[in-house]
Scaffold this motif. Structure first.
Motif, PDB file in Angstrom:
ATOM      1  N   LEU A 266       0.854  -1.117   0.041  1.00  0.00           N
ATOM      2  CA  LEU A 266      -0.137   0.024  -0.017  1.00  0.00           C
ATOM      3  C   LEU A 266       0.964   1.305   0.106  1.00  0.00           C
ATOM      4  O   LEU A 266       0.485   2.509   0.549  1.00  0.00           O
ATOM      5  N   ARG A 267       1.759   1.131  -0.534  1.00  0.00           N
ATOM      6  CA  ARG A 267       2.795   2.036  -0.983  1.00  0.00           C
ATOM      7  C   ARG A 267       2.650   3.012  -2.360  1.00  0.00           C
ATOM      8  O   ARG A 267       2.472   2.091  -3.213  1.00  0.00           O
ATOM      9  N   ARG A 268       2.255   4.114  -2.556  1.00  0.00           N
ATOM     10  CA  ARG A 268       2.178   4.879  -3.527  1.00  0.00           C
ATOM     11  C   ARG A 268       3.340   5.300  -4.379  1.00  0.00           C
ATOM     12  O   ARG A 268       4.279   6.097  -3.767  1.00  0.00           O
ATOM     13  N   LEU A 269       3.331   5.002  -5.605  1.00  0.00           N
ATOM     14  CA  LEU A 269       4.657   5.194  -6.477  1.00  0.00           C
ATOM     15  C   LEU A 269       4.057   6.070  -7.883  1.00  0.00           C
ATOM     16  O   LEU A 269       2.949   5.763  -8.061  1.00  0.00           O
ATOM     17  N   TYR A 270       4.764   7.049  -8.132  1.00  0.00           N
ATOM     18  CA  TYR A 270       4.627   7.904  -9.214  1.00  0.00           C
ATOM     19  C   TYR A 270       5.461   7.443 -10.456  1.00  0.00           C
ATOM     20  O   TYR A 270       6.715   7.438 -10.332  1.00  0.00           O
TER      21      TYR A 270
ATOM     22  N   ASN B  83       7.809  -3.178  -5.123  1.00  0.00           N
ATOM     23  CA  ASN B  83       8.470  -1.997  -4.356  1.00  0.00           C
ATOM     24  C   ASN B  83       8.994  -0.993  -5.778  1.00  0.00           C
ATOM     25  O   ASN B  83       8.556  -1.462  -6.791  1.00  0.00           O
ATOM     26  N   GLU B  84       9.825  -0.029  -5.474  1.00  0.00           N
ATOM     27  CA  GLU B  84      10.092   0.845  -6.341  1.00  0.00           C
ATOM     28  C   GLU B  84      10.804   0.029  -7.637  1.00  0.00           C
ATOM     29  O   GLU B  84      10.813   0.420  -8.811  1.00  0.00           O
ATOM     30  N   HIS B  85      11.921  -0.405  -7.209  1.00  0.00           N
ATOM     31  CA  HIS B  85      12.534  -1.379  -8.164  1.00  0.00           C
ATOM     32  C   HIS B  85      12.149  -2.395  -8.970  1.00  0.00           C
ATOM     33  O   HIS B  85      12.306  -2.435 -10.194  1.00  0.00           O
ATOM     34  N   HIS B  86      11.210  -3.013  -8.323  1.00  0.00           N
ATOM     35  CA  HIS B  86      10.214  -4.029  -9.106  1.00  0.00           C
ATOM     36  C   HIS B  86       9.549  -3.225 -10.022  1.00  0.00           C
ATOM     37  O   HIS B  86       9.485  -3.688 -11.320  1.00  0.00           O
TER      38      HIS B  86
END
Length: 247
Positions: free
Chosen positions: A75-79, A182-185
């Motif tokens: 539930l972390r939001r990435l842009y 995550n961001e890397h994925h």
């Protein structure tokens, strides 16, 4: 009336000349009277081309951008900052971050300009919405390259329809089918999808050719038995299939 509507810059004398060329000998004054009676203003006061007409006529010179928002399994939001060239439909995924700032957006713009290299000389317009992350410094990166900055009106996604459409495609083909950790994925998945989108995915506006069609011509399948040589290749972690002929 139809000529006036289809050619907003034509005055009554220009329309009279076009009618004369078609064999209709009519004076300029009756043309003016017809336009006036129909409520059509003189050419200098008439509205210009519609937004759709502008986008169609200038497609080869337009690049547009917007943000794709992705929720991870935690539930972390990435842009993701997305750019797309209207003429070729070539997609650029400028960067991924959990904390977008004006400075970050400016840096992604600079990176894109470097990646475009000589191709940016063929672009004239940048379209984006009123997101505060598109700061004056962000806009200056492009205006310094000779592009005109066009900000869409509030709550009018149709003014940036092509970019909105590609973001919808990213949601349907990736975001709705892959659990992002995550961001890397996300960056790895997007990079693989970018290769598929630009090098293989067909586009109706380009006669079912991908953006990089000049580098990947279609196979000439003239023999019906040629179908036996088709092989499937999963991409983007197996969520999308590509089909190729065996070499």
């Amino acid at each position: 009336m139809r000529m006036a509507q289809e050619n907003p810059t034509w005055g009554h004398r220009r329309i009279q000349g076009e009618l004369a060329r078609l064999g209709y000998n009519i004076a300029a004054s009756p043309v003016w009277e017809i336009l006036h009676a129909s409520g059509i203003d003189p050419a200098p006061r008439r509205a210009g081309p519609t937004w759709r007409q502008f986008l169609t006529a200038q497609a080869h010179a337009i690049i547009a951008c917007d943000f794709l928002v992705v929720e991870t399994v935690l539930l972390r939001r990435l842009y993701v900052l997305v750019f797309i060239e209207h003429g070729t439909r070539r997609l650029h995924l400028a960067g991924v971050t959990a904390h977008p700032t004006g400075a970050w957006t400016v840096q992604q713009a600079r990176n894109l300009v470097m990646d475009l290299d000589d191709r940016i000389a063929g672009l004239r317009f940048l379209i984006h919405d009123r997101d505060p992350l598109f700061t004056s410094a962000f806009r200056k990166v492009f205006t310094a390259e000779g592009l005109r900055d066009i900000t869409t009106m509030s709550r009018t996604p149709r003014m940036n329809a092509i970019c909105e459409r590609v973001i919808g495609t990213l949601r349907r083909e990736l975001q709705d089918r892959i659990l992002i950790l995550n961001e890397h994925h996300l960056a790895l998945v997007l990079q693989e999808y970018l290769i598929h989108y630009n090098g293989h995915r067909p586009h109706q506006s380009r006669h079912q050719r991908p953006p990089d069609a000049m580098m990947q011509p279609f196979h000439d399948a003239t023999d019906p038995n040629d179908l036996r040589s088709i092989r499937r290749r999963p991409v983007a972690t197996g969520t999308i299939n590509e089909y190729h002929h065996v070499a």
